[in-house]
Design a protein around this motif. Structure first.
Motif, PDB file in Angstrom:
ATOM      1  N   LEU A 191       0.827  -1.198   0.000  1.00 20.54           N
ATOM      2  CA  LEU A 191       0.000   0.000   0.000  1.00 20.54           C
ATOM      3  C   LEU A 191       0.865   1.253   0.000  1.00 20.54           C
ATOM      4  CD1 LEU A 191      -2.690   1.583   0.399  1.00 20.54           C
ATOM      5  CD2 LEU A 191      -2.371   1.240   2.867  1.00 20.54           C
ATOM      6  N   GLY A 192       1.872   1.282   0.866  1.00 20.26           N
ATOM      7  CA  GLY A 192       2.752   2.439   0.948  1.00 20.26           C
ATOM      8  C   GLY A 192       3.508   2.681  -0.348  1.00 20.26           C
ATOM      9  N   LEU A 193       4.032   1.617  -0.934  1.00 18.29           N
ATOM     10  CA  LEU A 193       4.754   1.769  -2.202  1.00 18.29           C
ATOM     11  C   LEU A 193       3.826   2.262  -3.304  1.00 18.29           C
ATOM     12  CD1 LEU A 193       7.091  -1.355  -2.140  1.00 18.29           C
ATOM     13  CD2 LEU A 193       7.812   1.041  -2.188  1.00 18.29           C
ATOM     14  N   GLY A 194       2.614   1.735  -3.335  1.00 13.55           N
ATOM     15  CA  GLY A 194       1.659   2.171  -4.346  1.00 13.55           C
ATOM     16  C   GLY A 194       1.312   3.646  -4.203  1.00 13.55           C
ATOM     17  N   MET A 195       1.090   4.089  -2.951  1.00 14.68           N
ATOM     18  CA  MET A 195       0.789   5.502  -2.719  1.00 14.68           C
ATOM     19  C   MET A 195       1.972   6.386  -3.117  1.00 14.68           C
ATOM     20  SD  MET A 195      -1.214   5.561   0.943  1.00 14.68           S
ATOM     21  CE  MET A 195      -1.257   7.363   0.900  1.00 14.68           C
ATOM     22  N   ALA A 196       3.179   5.966  -2.754  1.00 14.24           N
ATOM     23  CA  ALA A 196       4.358   6.768  -3.059  1.00 14.24           C
ATOM     24  C   ALA A 196       4.550   6.929  -4.558  1.00 14.24           C
ATOM     25  CB  ALA A 196       5.596   6.130  -2.429  1.00 14.24           C
ATOM     26  N   VAL A 197       4.384   5.834  -5.300  1.00 13.53           N
ATOM     27  CA  VAL A 197       4.550   5.897  -6.752  1.00 13.53           C
ATOM     28  C   VAL A 197       3.474   6.788  -7.378  1.00 13.53           C
ATOM     29  CG1 VAL A 197       4.405   4.541  -8.877  1.00 13.53           C
ATOM     30  CG2 VAL A 197       5.773   3.713  -6.966  1.00 13.53           C
ATOM     31  N   GLY A 201       4.237  10.521  -9.098  1.00 14.78           N
ATOM     32  CA  GLY A 201       3.800  10.729 -10.475  1.00 14.78           C
ATOM     33  C   GLY A 201       2.936  11.963 -10.610  1.00 14.78           C
ATOM     34  N   ARG A 202       2.010  12.153  -9.664  1.00 18.05           N
ATOM     35  CA  ARG A 202       1.160  13.347  -9.704  1.00 18.05           C
ATOM     36  C   ARG A 202       1.972  14.619  -9.507  1.00 18.05           C
ATOM     37  NH1 ARG A 202      -3.562  12.129  -5.531  1.00 18.05           N
ATOM     38  NH2 ARG A 202      -3.707  14.418  -5.681  1.00 18.05           N
ATOM     39  N   ALA A 203       3.055  14.514  -8.723  1.00 16.14           N
ATOM     40  CA  ALA A 203       3.912  15.681  -8.494  1.00 16.14           C
ATOM     41  C   ALA A 203       4.820  15.957  -9.688  1.00 16.14           C
ATOM     42  CB  ALA A 203       4.755  15.466  -7.241  1.00 16.14           C
ATOM     43  N   GLY A 204       4.971  14.971 -10.554  1.00 12.87           N
ATOM     44  CA  GLY A 204       5.861  15.134 -11.696  1.00 12.87           C
ATOM     45  C   GLY A 204       7.326  15.154 -11.305  1.00 12.87           C
ATOM     46  N   VAL A 205       7.663  14.480 -10.204  1.00 10.61           N
ATOM     47  CA  VAL A 205       9.040  14.461  -9.700  1.00 10.61           C
ATOM     48  C   VAL A 205       9.561  13.029  -9.731  1.00 10.61           C
ATOM     49  CG1 VAL A 205      10.537  14.896  -7.723  1.00 10.61           C
ATOM     50  CG2 VAL A 205       8.631  16.447  -8.213  1.00 10.61           C
ATOM     51  N   ALA A 206      10.656  12.823 -10.416  1.00 11.28           N
ATOM     52  CA  ALA A 206      11.277  11.500 -10.449  1.00 11.28           C
ATOM     53  C   ALA A 206      12.146  11.319  -9.210  1.00 11.28           C
ATOM     54  CB  ALA A 206      12.124  11.344 -11.707  1.00 11.28           C
TER      55      ALA A 206
END
Length: 399
Positions: A191-197, A201-206
């Motif tokens: 869950l945590g990894l999914g939220m972070a990814v 992505g929404r932030a547009g920051v790699a």
């Protein structure tokens, strides 16, 4: 350090300790370190807050742990002095300017933040090589005994704003989250990894690094959690599907799961009553965490007489009082002791390697920092072995 002894019985016979003693088992620490190095798909950081004793730090280092999660100047100093080559991550999200400057001077480059204000504060007192590690709050309900997102961690909106601000300032941010201490459900890490990814992505920051935090469980008497290998399996699968394709490395920062089984606490029965025992340590000392964890942290224990022989009478539930003058100094659960337990006997509480020494206070002047090394395993409840098939038989203590 008092010394090293083959068994607890030999230690009692040689020293007859009258104050509580923390017993360390470096071979158990070494085994736990190997489990993480072999099983986790990334770097393992040790959460120093669990046990900052130099022998613990050196043992983990000798087994290959090279990264350490620190939360204060004292912990930074302890790691720097004990392990000059260690990499430190300052993962406390609320730091004073002085603490930030000290950490930077001691070589710390990774700093946790969970809001733009903390990011700005850290940036003002570090340099371009600083890595802001933006902490994301995980929703409640992950199955953890302690929820750690009520105090620290950014909501999705604040997380995106902080991550974006870090990138705009020219930093290369990383991400972390914490599913909660003593997490009983491996799915919380996915869950945590999914939220972070999703949110990066929404932030547009790699980002190049996601730290999944701690929360890996130790196996107390009442713990109902899958074996550690199942946590690693879930994280490896999530990494393969979610983060590895994006070129993101993983890290974790276990504390309890690395050191709980590496330590026990030897206390003495000061007074035996028909329905109770008074001990020379309690909830203001090495047993502090039992006050907070209650039934979830029910400790395995055994009773040893003053000559080193085990007590073997029929079990009887007794109230256990600590040594201070405070009426609240009582364990939150009855202790099941042999009915032939008497004044002067010793009780060894296992799974105190995490938080036992570190949380002990000095109320009434009763703190004990005494430490001894024991070369054999605790002879009693060993949940980790019971739950993991294919493990070698532990070398148990022979009394």
């Amino acid at each position: 350090m008092i010394g090293s002894y083959p068994t607890v019985a030999r230690f009692i016979q040689a020293e007859a300790p009258d104050a509580p003693v923390h017993l360390l088992r470096p071979h158990r620490l070494a085994r736990a370190a190997r489990d993480f190095i072999d099983g986790f798909p990334g770097d393992t950081l040790f959460a120093v807050k669990c046990n900052a004793h130099p022998l613990v730090l050196r043992t983990l280092w000798d087994e290959g742990i090279r990264h350490f999660d620190v939360a204060s100047p004292v912990e930074i100093g302890r790691v720097a002095e004990t392990l000059p080559g260690a990499a430190m991550f300052y993962h406390h999200p609320a730091k004073t300017p002085g603490q930030i400057a000290l950490a930077w001077d001691r070589g710390v480059r990774h700093f946790a933040v969970d809001c733009p204000a903390e990011l700005e504060k850290v940036a003002d007192r570090t340099g371009p090589a600083m890595v802001p590690v933006v902490r994301l709050a995980i929703p409640k309900g992950s199955g953890a005994v302690y929820d750690l997102s009520t105090k620290f961690g950014a909501t999705p909106e604040v997380f995106i704003a902080t991550l974006g601000r870090a990138a705009a300032m020219g930093f290369r941010p990383a991400v972390t989250f914490h599913v909660g201490s003593q997490c009983l459900d491996p799915a919380a890490f996915r869950l945590g990894l999914g939220m972070a990814v999703e949110l990066t992505g929404r932030a547009g920051v790699a980002v190049e690094l996601i730290d999944v935090g701690g929360g890996f469980p130790a196996y107390y008497r009442a713990t109902r959690a899958p074996p550690l290998a199942e946590y690693f399996r879930v994280i490896r699968q999530a990494h393969a599907e979610l983060t590895a394709p994006l070129g993101i490395r993983l890290a974790c920062e276990p504390g309890r799961a690395l050191v709980a089984e590496g330590g026990s606490l030897l206390v003495r029965v000061v007074l035996r009553k028909p329905d109770a025992v008074h001990l020379n340590d309690g909830i203001f000392g090495g047993l502090t965490e039992t006050y907070w964890g209650k039934d979830e942290l029910l400790l395995p224990l055994r009773v040893i007489s003053a000559d080193g022989s085990p007590r073997t009478g029929a079990p009887r539930d007794l109230t256990a009082y600590g040594p201070t003058c405070d009426g609240n100094d009582v364990l939150p659960w009855p202790v099941s002791l042999p009915d032939d337990t008497v004044t002067g006997d010793y009780i060894e509480f296992n799974l105190i390697g995490a938080y036992g020494r570190e949380m002990a206070a000095s109320y009434n002047g009763m703190r004990s920092d005494a430490v001894a090394v024991i070369e054999t395993d605790f002879a009693g409840h060993l949940c980790a072995e019971a739950m993991e098939s294919g493990r070698r038989t532990p070398r148990l203590e022979v009394l």
